[in-house]
Design an enzyme around this catalytic site. Structure first.
Site, PDB file in Angstrom:
ATOM      1  N   HIS A   1      -0.352  -8.092  10.806  1.00  0.00           N
ATOM      2  CA  HIS A   1      -0.164  -8.698  12.124  1.00  0.00           C
ATOM      3  C   HIS A   1       1.258  -9.191  12.374  1.00  0.00           C
ATOM      4  O   HIS A   1       1.463 -10.317  12.857  1.00  0.00           O
ATOM      5  CB  HIS A   1      -1.202  -9.802  12.368  1.00  0.00           C
ATOM      6  CG  HIS A   1      -1.874  -9.669  13.698  1.00  0.00           C
ATOM      7  ND1 HIS A   1      -1.590 -10.470  14.756  1.00  0.00           N
ATOM      8  CD2 HIS A   1      -2.795  -8.794  14.153  1.00  0.00           C
ATOM      9  CE1 HIS A   1      -2.327 -10.114  15.804  1.00  0.00           C
ATOM     10  NE2 HIS A   1      -3.063  -9.081  15.456  1.00  0.00           N
TER      11      HIS A   1
ATOM     12  N   ASP B   1      -4.497  -5.803   7.832  1.00  0.00           N
ATOM     13  CA  ASP B   1      -3.589  -5.977   8.972  1.00  0.00           C
ATOM     14  C   ASP B   1      -2.659  -7.161   8.705  1.00  0.00           C
ATOM     15  O   ASP B   1      -3.116  -8.303   8.608  1.00  0.00           O
ATOM     16  CB  ASP B   1      -4.428  -6.232  10.242  1.00  0.00           C
ATOM     17  CG  ASP B   1      -3.607  -6.142  11.519  1.00  0.00           C
ATOM     18  OD1 ASP B   1      -2.366  -6.190  11.442  1.00  0.00           O
ATOM     19  OD2 ASP B   1      -4.224  -6.039  12.604  1.00  0.00           O
TER      20      ASP B   1
ATOM     21  N   TYR C   1      -5.248 -15.258  11.463  1.00  0.00           N
ATOM     22  CA  TYR C   1      -5.632 -14.045  12.171  1.00  0.00           C
ATOM     23  C   TYR C   1      -6.718 -13.282  11.411  1.00  0.00           C
ATOM     24  O   TYR C   1      -6.630 -13.115  10.196  1.00  0.00           O
ATOM     25  CB  TYR C   1      -4.428 -13.103  12.365  1.00  0.00           C
ATOM     26  CG  TYR C   1      -4.917 -11.759  12.824  1.00  0.00           C
ATOM     27  CD1 TYR C   1      -5.325 -11.581  14.142  1.00  0.00           C
ATOM     28  CD2 TYR C   1      -5.100 -10.718  11.930  1.00  0.00           C
ATOM     29  CE1 TYR C   1      -5.881 -10.384  14.561  1.00  0.00           C
ATOM     30  CE2 TYR C   1      -5.646  -9.509  12.338  1.00  0.00           C
ATOM     31  CZ  TYR C   1      -6.027  -9.359  13.659  1.00  0.00           C
ATOM     32  OH  TYR C   1      -6.593  -8.182  14.052  1.00  0.00           O
TER      33      TYR C   1
ATOM     34  N   ARG D   1     -11.887  -3.066   6.905  1.00  0.00           N
ATOM     35  CA  ARG D   1     -10.673  -3.878   6.907  1.00  0.00           C
ATOM     36  C   ARG D   1     -10.976  -5.225   6.276  1.00  0.00           C
ATOM     37  O   ARG D   1     -12.029  -5.819   6.544  1.00  0.00           O
ATOM     38  CB  ARG D   1     -10.186  -4.063   8.348  1.00  0.00           C
ATOM     39  CG  ARG D   1      -8.790  -4.631   8.443  1.00  0.00           C
ATOM     40  CD  ARG D   1      -8.377  -4.895   9.888  1.00  0.00           C
ATOM     41  NE  ARG D   1      -8.882  -6.175  10.367  1.00  0.00           N
ATOM     42  CZ  ARG D   1      -8.406  -6.817  11.437  1.00  0.00           C
ATOM     43  NH1 ARG D   1      -7.425  -6.281  12.158  1.00  0.00           N
ATOM     44  NH2 ARG D   1      -8.913  -7.970  11.816  1.00  0.00           N
TER      45      ARG D   1
ATOM     46  N   GLU E   1       0.004  -0.837  17.599  1.00  0.00           N
ATOM     47  CA  GLU E   1      -0.965  -1.270  18.617  1.00  0.00           C
ATOM     48  C   GLU E   1      -0.294  -1.927  19.814  1.00  0.00           C
ATOM     49  O   GLU E   1      -0.844  -1.921  20.902  1.00  0.00           O
ATOM     50  CB  GLU E   1      -2.032  -2.197  18.006  1.00  0.00           C
ATOM     51  CG  GLU E   1      -1.517  -3.556  17.605  1.00  0.00           C
ATOM     52  CD  GLU E   1      -2.570  -4.416  16.910  1.00  0.00           C
ATOM     53  OE1 GLU E   1      -3.333  -3.871  16.104  1.00  0.00           O
ATOM     54  OE2 GLU E   1      -2.615  -5.617  17.187  1.00  0.00           O
TER      55      GLU E   1
ATOM     56  N   GLU F   1     -10.583   2.573  14.605  1.00  0.00           N
ATOM     57  CA  GLU F   1     -11.037   1.180  14.484  1.00  0.00           C
ATOM     58  C   GLU F   1     -12.234   0.986  15.419  1.00  0.00           C
ATOM     59  O   GLU F   1     -12.215   1.440  16.561  1.00  0.00           O
ATOM     60  CB  GLU F   1      -9.901   0.234  14.892  1.00  0.00           C
ATOM     61  CG  GLU F   1     -10.223  -1.236  14.708  1.00  0.00           C
ATOM     62  CD  GLU F   1      -9.037  -2.130  15.084  1.00  0.00           C
ATOM     63  OE1 GLU F   1      -8.202  -1.698  15.914  1.00  0.00           O
ATOM     64  OE2 GLU F   1      -8.952  -3.249  14.567  1.00  0.00           O
TER      65      GLU F   1
ATOM     66  N   ARG G   1      -0.987   3.652  15.621  1.00  0.00           N
ATOM     67  CA  ARG G   1      -2.043   2.701  15.984  1.00  0.00           C
ATOM     68  C   ARG G   1      -2.295   2.576  17.488  1.00  0.00           C
ATOM     69  O   ARG G   1      -3.125   1.787  17.918  1.00  0.00           O
ATOM     70  CB  ARG G   1      -1.664   1.303  15.432  1.00  0.00           C
ATOM     71  CG  ARG G   1      -1.832   1.183  13.953  1.00  0.00           C
ATOM     72  CD  ARG G   1      -3.295   1.121  13.569  1.00  0.00           C
ATOM     73  NE  ARG G   1      -3.906  -0.165  13.931  1.00  0.00           N
ATOM     74  CZ  ARG G   1      -5.154  -0.296  14.376  1.00  0.00           C
ATOM     75  NH1 ARG G   1      -5.919   0.749  14.558  1.00  0.00           N
ATOM     76  NH2 ARG G   1      -5.623  -1.487  14.646  1.00  0.00           N
TER      77      ARG G   1
ATOM     78  N   GLU H   1      -1.318  -2.425   7.841  1.00  0.00           N
ATOM     79  CA  GLU H   1      -1.003  -2.324   9.272  1.00  0.00           C
ATOM     80  C   GLU H   1      -0.006  -3.396   9.700  1.00  0.00           C
ATOM     81  O   GLU H   1      -0.075  -4.526   9.214  1.00  0.00           O
ATOM     82  CB  GLU H   1      -2.321  -2.484  10.047  1.00  0.00           C
ATOM     83  CG  GLU H   1      -2.155  -2.595  11.541  1.00  0.00           C
ATOM     84  CD  GLU H   1      -3.465  -2.899  12.241  1.00  0.00           C
ATOM     85  OE1 GLU H   1      -4.538  -2.818  11.600  1.00  0.00           O
ATOM     86  OE2 GLU H   1      -3.427  -3.252  13.429  1.00  0.00           O
TER      87      GLU H   1
ATOM     88  N   TRP I   1       2.664 -14.025  15.888  1.00  0.00           N
ATOM     89  CA  TRP I   1       1.207 -14.143  15.680  1.00  0.00           C
ATOM     90  C   TRP I   1       0.605 -12.793  15.375  1.00  0.00           C
ATOM     91  O   TRP I   1       0.892 -11.800  15.928  1.00  0.00           O
ATOM     92  CB  TRP I   1       0.508 -14.728  16.918  1.00  0.00           C
ATOM     93  CG  TRP I   1      -0.952 -14.875  16.618  1.00  0.00           C
ATOM     94  CD1 TRP I   1      -1.543 -15.826  15.845  1.00  0.00           C
ATOM     95  CD2 TRP I   1      -2.010 -14.012  17.029  1.00  0.00           C
ATOM     96  NE1 TRP I   1      -2.889 -15.619  15.742  1.00  0.00           N
ATOM     97  CE2 TRP I   1      -3.204 -14.498  16.458  1.00  0.00           C
ATOM     98  CE3 TRP I   1      -2.060 -12.851  17.822  1.00  0.00           C
ATOM     99  CZ2 TRP I   1      -4.456 -13.879  16.661  1.00  0.00           C
ATOM    100  CZ3 TRP I   1      -3.276 -12.239  18.030  1.00  0.00           C
ATOM    101  CH2 TRP I   1      -4.471 -12.752  17.456  1.00  0.00           C
TER     102      TRP I   1
HETATM  103  O1  EZ4 Z   1      -4.937  -8.847  17.508  1.00  0.00           O
HETATM  104  O2  EZ4 Z   1      -6.427  -6.635  19.849  1.00  0.00           O
HETATM  105  O3  EZ4 Z   1      -5.885  -4.456  14.599  1.00  0.00           O
HETATM  106  N1  EZ4 Z   1      -6.287  -5.164  15.464  1.00  0.00           N
HETATM  107  C1  EZ4 Z   1      -5.633  -6.196  15.980  1.00  0.00           C
HETATM  108  C2  EZ4 Z   1      -6.301  -6.901  17.126  1.00  0.00           C
HETATM  109  C3  EZ4 Z   1      -5.292  -7.595  18.030  1.00  0.00           C
HETATM  110  C4  EZ4 Z   1      -5.892  -7.823  19.385  1.00  0.00           C
HETATM  111  C5  EZ4 Z   1      -4.860  -8.329  20.365  1.00  0.00           C
HETATM  112  O4  EZ4 Z   1      -5.328  -8.239  21.645  1.00  0.00           O
HETATM  113  O5  EZ4 Z   1      -4.575  -6.536  15.513  1.00  0.00           O
HETATM  114  O6  EZ4 Z   1      -7.259  -7.803  16.637  1.00  0.00           O
HETATM  115 CO    CO Z   2      -3.800  -4.913  14.359  1.00  0.00          CO
END
Ligand code: EZ4
Ligand code: CO
Length: 412
Positions: free
Chosen positions: A222, A220, A159, A147, A272, A349, A293, A246, A412
């Protein structure tokens, strides 16, 4: 075989973990992960105050009945706290059943469908040279998929680039590789989607020209983009052949993915933060995603995630189970057994836990040549050393949050 004892164990070796330990009247024990990053104690209370008293004396073999009883008798359905608590019970019972059978859990789930699980790690850097070092180090560690996350010029903290995150008095200290930090308040990060969208394609261009076309690369988003922004990013990244993009939009609006899908062939992964099959209903039946996920830990356990993945399989959608360090070794082991057994496994992952975590949780998985395997011990193959766990009491820790330049709170 009846459930005789149920204990909720909170420990914070490198970071906070919540574990449920069930003991049967014939002395078998089972473990389940109930860790919900930044809201750990809510699940502790859900389990200790409302679930443990219901478990004592129940048939330890009746996994599906116990799952349905906990889900339906609560009346209040779904949600991450409820589903993490149910997941912990479910996994602990599967651990016990597999120990009673004298088999590793994957055998009870249908047996191995492959020799090991392709896993991806997290490379990151505040700039491209630092990112390249991180990619090289992951390749040296044997990762066969990586990643890619980087800093964005003009943004302080972002992030996935953990070393950028600082909190007064805690500068540079990572919380077991996760952006969450032990502090009384969440860290504030900054965000600018326009700057990110302008910067990211060039980063992937640089990575492909340095490391070649073969290595699967992931990214990701996010949950930070609108559907049209995500569509633009997916399109812009097509030349770099991503394994997946992602969480391109906030995950709770399933319809958003329809718009993204219409514009790009970049594969999409999401979920996730989901906790039941209903979060995936449109996404799966309309084939708007390519990877699920969800973690076992946040989706009601092996019983429930197995059903989601079997449903996804009918639409050629594969697993991509969440595996950051906030999934405990118990949750990771559960994921590995499930991933080994299902036909539609995609990728796992895998972020390594810290040394203290490994001293609390005795694990039997193997990691070689880029593949994970849960091992062949009866059960899920993880034991918890309660004396070691007791050395590390819970510590307040929060995930960060985002503000735009004008002060607006952003996803976030
Ligand atoms: O931000 O697990 O893909 N992984 C992620 C993680 C999440 C954390 C949040 O608890 O996006 O790093
Ligand atoms: Co993620």
């Amino acid at each position: 075989m009846k459930i005789d004892r149920a204990e909720v164990i909170v420990t914070s070796p490198d970071r906070n973990f919540v574990t449920l330990k069930l003991t049967t009247d014939d002395g078998l024990t089972g473990l389940g992960d109930a860790t919900l990053n930044g809201r750990e104690l809510a699940v502790v209370s859900y389990l200790a105050d409302h679930v443990v008293p219901l478990l004592i004396g129940r048939d330890a073999h009746a996994i599906e009945d116990t799952w349905q009883f906990l889900y339906r008798s609560a009346y209040w359905r779904r949600g991450p706290v409820t589903m993490a608590a149910i997941a912990a019970v479910d996994v602990a019972l599967w651990d016990i059943k597999a120990k009673a059978a004298g088999m590793p859990l994957y055998q009870l789930l249908g047996g191995a469908s492959r020799t090991g699980l392709l896993a991806y790690g997290h490379a990151s850097g505040k700039d491209v040279p630092e990112l390249f070092d991180s990619v090289r180090s992951h390749l040296e560690q044997g990762y066969k998929a990586i990643r890619i996350q980087t800093g964005v010029p003009g943004l302080r903290a972002i992030y996935g680039v953990a070393s950028n995150v600082t909190v007064a008095g805690n500068e540079g200290k990572r919380y077991d590789h996760e952006p969450a930090q032990r502090a009384p308040l969440p860290v504030e990060e900054d965000w600018d989607t326009r700057a990110y969208l302008t910067h990211l394609p060039g980063v992937f261009e640089a990575v492909r020209s340095e490391f070649g076309p073969d290595i699967p690369l992931l990214h990701d988003g996010h949950h930070r983009m609108t559907p049209i922004q995500a569509a633009r990013l997916g399109k812009a990244l097509e030349p770099y052949d991503l394994f997946w993009l992602e969480d391109c939009t906030p995950a709770e609006n399933q319809d958003a993915l329809r718009l993204v899908r219409q514009h790009t062939t970049t594969p999409l992964a999401i979920g996730e933060v989901f906790n039941t099959v209903w979060d995936y209903q449109t996404l799966i039946t309309e084939q708007l995603i390519d990877y699920v996920r969800s973690a076992v830990t946040h989706t009601g356990g092996i019983s429930a995630l197995r059903k989601i993945l079997d449903f996804a399989a009918q639409y050629q959608i594969k697993s991509g189970m969440h595996g950051p360090t906030d999934i405990s070794p118990v949750g990771m082991a559960a994921a590995m057994h499930l991933g080994l057994a299902i036909h539609n496994f995609g990728i796992q992952e895998y972020m390594k836990h810290g040394a203290l975590t490994d001293s609390v949780f005795q694990q039997s998985f193997t990691w070689s040549d880029g593949l994970l395997h849960p091992g062949d011990k009866p059960g899920i193959g993880v034991e918890l050393d309660t004396d070691e766990a007791g050395k590390y009491p819970y510590q307040t820790a929060y995930l960060p949050y985002n503000r735009l330049a004008d002060g607006t709170v952003h996803d976030w």
